[in-house]
Motif scaffolding. Sequence first.
Motif, short mmCIF file in Angstrom:
data_model
loop_
_atom_site.label_atom_id
_atom_site.label_comp_id
_atom_site.label_asym_id
_atom_site.label_seq_id
_atom_site.Cartn_x
_atom_site.Cartn_y
_atom_site.Cartn_z
N GLN A 164 7.66 -26.23 21.67
CA GLN A 164 7.02 -24.74 21.26
C GLN A 164 7.99 -23.64 21.11
OE1 GLN A 164 3.03 -23.91 22.69
NE2 GLN A 164 2.52 -26.25 22.54
N VAL A 165 8.80 -23.64 22.41
CA VAL A 165 9.71 -22.65 22.48
C VAL A 165 10.80 -22.81 21.43
CG1 VAL A 165 11.54 -21.85 24.20
CG2 VAL A 165 9.44 -22.61 25.08
N GLU A 166 11.42 -23.88 21.11
CA GLU A 166 12.49 -23.86 20.22
C GLU A 166 11.83 -23.74 18.91
OE1 GLU A 166 15.64 -24.73 20.44
OE2 GLU A 166 15.18 -24.71 22.60
N GLU A 167 10.58 -24.03 18.34
CA GLU A 167 10.03 -23.44 17.41
C GLU A 167 9.90 -22.06 17.13
OE1 GLU A 167 5.88 -23.92 14.63
OE2 GLU A 167 6.21 -25.22 16.57
N LEU A 168 9.70 -21.54 18.22
CA LEU A 168 9.27 -19.71 18.24
C LEU A 168 10.61 -19.11 18.24
CD1 LEU A 168 7.36 -17.66 18.50
CD2 LEU A 168 7.37 -17.80 20.81
N LEU A 169 11.65 -20.09 18.96
CA LEU A 169 13.08 -19.10 18.70
C LEU A 169 13.53 -19.41 17.30
CD1 LEU A 169 14.56 -20.25 22.39
CD2 LEU A 169 13.85 -18.17 21.42
N ALA A 170 13.34 -20.49 16.76
CA ALA A 170 13.65 -20.52 15.34
C ALA A 170 13.00 -19.68 14.37
CB ALA A 170 13.15 -21.89 14.71
N GLU A 220 4.49 -9.85 15.66
CA GLU A 220 3.68 -10.65 14.61
C GLU A 220 3.94 -12.17 14.86
OE1 GLU A 220 5.50 -9.26 10.88
OE2 GLU A 220 3.99 -7.52 10.81
N LEU A 221 4.81 -12.62 15.31
CA LEU A 221 5.02 -13.86 15.93
C LEU A 221 4.32 -14.29 17.10
CD1 LEU A 221 8.84 -14.17 15.46
CD2 LEU A 221 6.79 -15.31 14.07
N GLY A 222 3.56 -13.25 17.79
CA GLY A 222 2.40 -13.38 18.94
C GLY A 222 3.28 -13.34 20.15
N ILE A 223 4.35 -12.56 20.29
CA ILE A 223 5.27 -12.50 21.43
C ILE A 223 4.86 -11.17 21.98
CG2 ILE A 223 7.52 -11.85 22.56
CD1 ILE A 223 8.63 -13.69 20.39
N GLU A 224 4.23 -11.26 23.30
CA GLU A 224 3.50 -10.06 23.92
C GLU A 224 4.45 -9.29 25.09
OE1 GLU A 224 -0.65 -10.27 25.31
OE2 GLU A 224 -0.55 -12.42 24.87
N GLY A 225 4.71 -8.21 24.85
CA GLY A 225 5.48 -7.34 25.66
C GLY A 225 6.79 -7.58 25.38
N ILE A 226 7.44 -6.45 25.19
CA ILE A 226 9.00 -6.45 25.17
C ILE A 226 9.76 -5.38 25.95
CG2 ILE A 226 8.85 -7.56 22.91
CD1 ILE A 226 9.69 -4.55 21.67
N GLU A 227 10.99 -5.23 26.32
CA GLU A 227 11.62 -4.36 26.94
C GLU A 227 12.80 -3.93 25.95
OE1 GLU A 227 13.28 -5.80 30.41
OE2 GLU A 227 11.30 -6.14 31.32
N ILE A 228 13.15 -2.50 25.67
CA ILE A 228 14.11 -2.15 24.93
C ILE A 228 15.10 -1.24 25.94
CG2 ILE A 228 14.47 -0.30 23.10
CD1 ILE A 228 11.97 -0.94 22.02
N GLU A 229 16.43 -1.44 25.52
CA GLU A 229 17.27 -0.72 26.43
C GLU A 229 18.36 -0.37 25.32
OE1 GLU A 229 19.36 -3.19 29.74
OE2 GLU A 229 17.95 -4.85 28.86
N ASP A 230 18.31 0.99 25.33
CA ASP A 230 19.33 1.86 24.36
C ASP A 230 19.62 3.28 25.15
OD1 ASP A 230 17.23 3.52 24.11
OD2 ASP A 230 16.67 2.46 22.44
N ASN A 231 20.44 3.95 24.48
CA ASN A 231 21.05 5.13 25.10
C ASN A 231 20.16 6.49 24.42
OD1 ASN A 231 22.61 4.14 27.15
ND2 ASN A 231 24.44 4.06 25.58
N VAL A 232 19.07 6.10 23.76
CA VAL A 232 18.38 7.24 23.18
C VAL A 232 17.32 7.85 24.02
CG1 VAL A 232 16.68 7.73 21.14
CG2 VAL A 232 18.44 5.94 20.94
#
Length: 325
Positions: free
Chosen positions: A75-81, A24-36
Motif C-alpha cells: 500500500q505504501v508503494e502504491e501510494l508513493l507511486a 486528495e490522495l488521502g494523506i492527512e497532515g503535512i509540513e511545509i518548510e520555506d523562507n516565506v
Amino acid sequence: MKWLRYTIDTTTAAVDFISEMLSELGIEGIEIEDNVPLTQKETKGMFIDILPTLPPDDGKAKVTFYLDEDKPESQVEELLAQVREGLEETALFVDIGAGTITAGETEDKDWINNWKEFFKPFAVGDILIKPTWEEIPPEHADKRMIEIDPGTAFGSGSHETTQLCIRQLQRYVKPGDRVLDIGTGSGILGIAAVRLGAQRVFGTDLDENAVATAKENVGVNRIPEEVFEIVTGDILTEETVRQQAGTETCDIVVANILAPVIILLTGEADRHLKPGGIFITSGIINTKEEEVKAAFRAHPVWEILEITRQGEWVSVTARKRQEEQ
C-alpha cells in the motif's frame, strides 16, 4: 508510534498545488518548510511572541508527509507511486523544482489529530462552518450551520478557494435549484448549496476516500442521500457519470478544482446546465486567471459574469447563454 516520513523537494510556487494533491490522495497532515514569512492571518491563534528572522526567500520549499509504519508495504508503494504521478501532473503547469522524494522515520504520539486544535468555527456570510468536535459559538447561533470533518478529504472550508465558491453559491442558489458539485472533496460546497435551498445536489469525485468522507459529512448534517447523491468517477471521461449528472438538468455547476481541470470543464459543464444556468469555479491561482478566462471565451456558450478574488486565488463565474428565440 513510529511514522514513515517522506519529504518532497520543491518550490514555493508549487506548495499549494502539491498540498492539495496529497490531500486528495488521502494523506492527512503535512509540513511545509520555506523562507516565506507567515502572514498576520496565518499566525493568528499561534503561540508565537517573536517570529524568527528568515533568510531571503530563494523559491525553494520542502513538503513533508507521514505514513503509518504499520501500513502494508504494498500500500505504501502504491501510494508513493500515486504521489510521483501527481508530481508529474503538477509539473505540467507549475515549476515543482527537483520534485524528489526523500524517505525517513519519526515518532509522535498523536500528530495526526494535533491540527484539530487550530480548526475553529468560522462564518462565510450567513453560513457557519463548524468542525464536528466544536460547540456553536453563541454569536453565530442564528446562522445556517454546516458541520464538517475534513477527514482524508481536502476541504475544511477555511481555504480561500472554498470561501470564494460559498460566497458565489450564496449569490446564485435559489430555492428548488439542482446543483452539480464536481470534485466534491469533503462535500462542503454541496452541503452549503442544500443549506441555501437547493432541492438536489449531485456530487462527483475521483478519490474514493473523499467520497466516503463527503458521505459521512452529509450524514452528520442530516441531509438525506436522495437530496445529496455522491459518486466516485470522472465526469470528463466516464459516460456513466455524465449520464448520472444529467443533460441540461442543473441550475448550477460548481467546481473548486485546479485551473487545468477547469479549462477542460469549460467544454463539459454546459452539457449539464439548463440554458441560463450558472457555472461557479475556483481553485484558480492568479497566474492562471487569464488562461481560464480565455478557455471560457473560446466557447461561445459562456458569458463570464464575475471575477472574484481572495488572496492569490481567483473565482470565475459564468452563465450558459440562453438559446436565441
